[in-house]
Motif scaffolding. Sequence first.
Motif, PDB file in Angstrom:
ATOM      1  N   GLU A  33       0.823  -1.208   0.000  1.00  0.00           N
ATOM      2  CA  GLU A  33       0.000   0.000   0.000  1.00  0.00           C
ATOM      3  C   GLU A  33       0.861   1.264   0.000  1.00  0.00           C
ATOM      4  N   ASP A  69       1.955   4.049  -2.308  1.00  0.00           N
ATOM      5  CA  ASP A  69       1.596   4.594  -3.623  1.00  0.00           C
ATOM      6  C   ASP A  69       2.820   5.004  -4.435  1.00  0.00           C
ATOM      7  N   GLU A  70       3.907   5.430  -3.758  1.00  0.00           N
ATOM      8  CA  GLU A  70       5.118   5.804  -4.494  1.00  0.00           C
ATOM      9  C   GLU A  70       5.759   4.573  -5.130  1.00  0.00           C
ATOM     10  N   ALA A  99       3.489   3.595  -8.074  1.00  0.00           N
ATOM     11  CA  ALA A  99       3.658   4.531  -9.188  1.00  0.00           C
ATOM     12  C   ALA A  99       4.972   4.281  -9.912  1.00  0.00           C
ATOM     13  N   CYS A 147      -4.080   0.220  -8.062  1.00  0.00           N
ATOM     14  CA  CYS A 147      -3.164   1.102  -8.781  1.00  0.00           C
ATOM     15  C   CYS A 147      -2.745   2.274  -7.900  1.00  0.00           C
ATOM     16  N   SER A 148      -1.764   3.036  -8.334  1.00  0.00           N
ATOM     17  CA  SER A 148      -1.232   4.128  -7.520  1.00  0.00           C
ATOM     18  C   SER A 148      -2.283   5.192  -7.252  1.00  0.00           C
ATOM     19  N   THR A 183      -5.551   4.748  -6.842  1.00  0.00           N
ATOM     20  CA  THR A 183      -6.375   4.250  -5.735  1.00  0.00           C
ATOM     21  C   THR A 183      -5.600   4.290  -4.434  1.00  0.00           C
ATOM     22  N   GLN A 184      -4.322   3.940  -4.499  1.00  0.00           N
ATOM     23  CA  GLN A 184      -3.495   3.955  -3.290  1.00  0.00           C
ATOM     24  C   GLN A 184      -3.458   5.353  -2.679  1.00  0.00           C
ATOM     25  N   ARG A 185      -3.308   6.365  -3.528  1.00  0.00           N
ATOM     26  CA  ARG A 185      -3.250   7.739  -3.005  1.00  0.00           C
ATOM     27  C   ARG A 185      -4.600   8.171  -2.443  1.00  0.00           C
ATOM     28  N   THR A 221      -5.446  -0.793   1.372  1.00  0.00           N
ATOM     29  CA  THR A 221      -5.420  -1.028  -0.069  1.00  0.00           C
ATOM     30  C   THR A 221      -4.504  -2.201  -0.406  1.00  0.00           C
TER      31      THR A 221
END
Length: 958
Positions: free
Chosen positions: A133, A135-136, A139, A152-153, A155-157, A439
């Motif tokens: 989980e 996001d970086e 991405a 996906c990034s 959604t993670q953010r 996530t």
Amino acid sequence: MQQNTNLYFNNPLIHKDRRLSKSPSKWISSFSCEELKPLIVCRGPIRKEAMDVYEEMGISHYGILLSEKDSIVYPNALSPELRQLTDTSRVHRVPDYTGASKEERIERIQQIISIAIDNGYDSVFAGYGFMAEDDEFVAALENAGLRFIGPCSGTQRAAGKKDEAKRTALQVNVSVTPGVDNVTARTLLKKNKTREQLRELVKAEGLDLDPKLINDKDIALEDLADAILFASYSKGIDLISIEELGNQVQYECAEMFKKYPGARIRLKAIGGGGGKGQRILGASLLMVKQPTEKQIQEAAAAAPGLVREILGEVKANGVGDNKNVLIELNIEQTRHNEIQLLGNGQWCIALGGRDCSLQMHEQKLLEISVTQEGLAQEIAKAKKARNSKQVKALESDLTVLKRMEEESERFGLAVGLDSASTFECIVDGARHYFMEVNTRIQVEHRVTELVYSLKFTNPDNKNEFFIVESLVEAMALLALHKDRLPRPERVPRFGAAAEARLNATDASLSPSAGGYILYWSPPIEGEIRDDQGISTPNPDTGQFMFYHLAGAYDSNIALLLTKGEDRLDSYNHLSKVLCSTILRGRNLATNLKFHYGLVNWFIGNNVMAKPTTRFIVPYLTLVGKLKEEAQKIDIVHAFLSAKKHYGKLFADDAEGAKAASVALDRKGTLLTRPMEMLLNDPHLLSGWLSLNKCNYRMEQGKIVWLRNPLLVLEDTYRYLNMDWRADAPAAEVIWTHDRDLLADALAFYAKLREKLSLTAQDFVKLNDMLAKDKPQGGYDKETWARIQSAHAGYEIGNELLGLLFLVAEHTNFYDLKVEEDLEVTIPEYLHDTDLQAAMKKILVPPPSTKADEIVSPGGGMYYGQEAPGLPPFVSEGMHFEKGQPLFILEVMKMFNKVPAPFSGTIDKILIDSGDGTIIQKGQPLFKVTPDEKFVEVDPQEIIRQKQAQTNAYLEVVL
């Protein structure tokens, strides 16, 4: 792939194999995932599960990533999956998974991407670790052209960061916990109060921020401050210090204490999870209806220190890290429920709930499925039993579950959820509050898999579909065929499921690192064991391989799962699994007995009970009281005293005295062996007392048996897994002569009950009949006399079992109970923190030490200060008070402040004051001069006290 309905068989349009390419249907085979080439960058049971699922799906090109903490040497293997994956070209190594700092984390991400690209992997699966989980991280994978098997990034953010998720929840009308989600923005505004000052800050720091945003007078200052902070994270600079943040959190906490008197406050790192990055403050204000300003400020003063702990624990204390912390009202009497979600970005489906309320240190212990079908089934049972209070309670749960599922799907669509995630809530009676979204797949995801499967149907042909029973499989399908996958239908499988987390913890549930597992019994029928492959034998010799429970990772060893037609059935199966599991090792401590006692506590009370997240500590405290009281009983002394008692009883009857003595001698080990086991392990005793509370009553200060104690004894041997097994060592089962004696007695009573037309529940009536001089049931006088004599012989000494019930009576054990409305009543005294600390020491006595020393209570990593740059907790010559923190002990990712056991003065520090030193249990850390002189207790006096207490108990049972 297993199916449970005949509907699925003998139909070529319905596919049951995970190798979808094998289907004759073009539509089904088009969803094959055999071309997927994933790199598994996680560890633990989920790594082994992913390997197994991928192989079943026909995915042959997958690899695993090991950190330097993962040993590849069989005798100490932390990666037993290597016995299965013997192709060394698919095993890759990094120093660690995430890095200790932001710079190291960026370096590690690039290293993982390089490993994937260089070795032909096209995707990455990160399980339920923190990288799942990040996001970086996601991405960076996407930018490198790699798939991420997970959300996906974007959604993670939107959902992975707790502050962003909370704001999204508010926007889509999801109930949230009261609190502050932008304390970093408020901290920045404390220094830059106006829009002009913020504009100057952006200019001075050279931040990349849209000028329209800066000049938009309609945007709230707090929102602008948030945008500026995000720009600073991208540049890798800090605009606020941890000290400034701590001061602002302190202010916000004080304001919340004023607004919500009588409550505590929870602080949470936005990137925490699994119990990490969370602290609660305000215990001194709990239940205080009108706190004074001084009390409020004193309670809030703990906030800065807790903020430092939280940020350090989740590695968010580096320059340029997002240091936001959620400040939330701690809903005290809550249950922790979560909803399993799955989506593809266009649709989102909820797959029922899980009750995870049984937890400690913010880490889950026992997880139970919660489904609409299961609750409806229990409501029907309660209606049939005419239990209106239980019906009302269950109907309330059903209403809340439906509402949570609806909100979770709404939230999932709002954030474009395109894989598996979990929508977590706290439930307070008939209300619920959104807490966070994980996530990633959850540790307890298999609980959901056991109650629901997924049916993917061809929209052009409803008779053409395939069934998915694994969320890991579903995530792979979504990663490769996301947009094409139609919204599935959830299909009920089993009525209920349960999962117990087997952890390396001691009897008080404190982490216990460093042990070795030397033997683990094979899984029994119906047991699902996710153990990372620890139980997988050496592929060459077939022998069990020793496993080292090092402290490098968390304390989880395995996940033990069961299923059933309903919750009681799943609990009974779990009880059998826990009872049958044999773990042997060196320096090995696990929570196996704790789970066994807890599961049977619920079976003995009500498995539909509604315990809150505050249940476990009071329960453990009560178990500690059981141990404290049980230690007062000398079972050998009790048995010898019983012989003397019967000797006096038959003082005028030499033949009767001899017969009584012989009968007691024959039953000596039959009675005392299981009793000693129960008295020596309070967790076992807790479960036994719960199961047997309906088998006796107190009447005029005496125990009256409502069921034949020999039947109870038979069940006790079964409960302790000591019933006869020909292939088991004698030390682990009932001895042959005891087995034969018990079998003869039970056969005698079975025949007698049949003759007298009685059931096993009619023991009181049977006793009354056998007390009559006049023969009953058509027996002649001579036969009746022999029956009475046999009854006296079989029952003599059974009274000693009553000593166990007296332990319950003297500790008020049964005051912790489940009410008719399924709420759990916890006696107030069990919340007393001093009592809790005292009982923790009873459950796990501290290491023996000299009067002028303080030693480590366990093994782990020593830290002499709260955070780098802060002063040490203690120094030589310093006076300390009882309860004052002396050092921090990190064990299996848990940071524990160790308090002083007494007041005194530090004479000498015996350990290097530098942080990160590994210490052992019982290692001397400080030479001290206690304020009070310790008086040693005479061992003989302890024996005399035990015998005196035992004699007092015997007056009640004999």
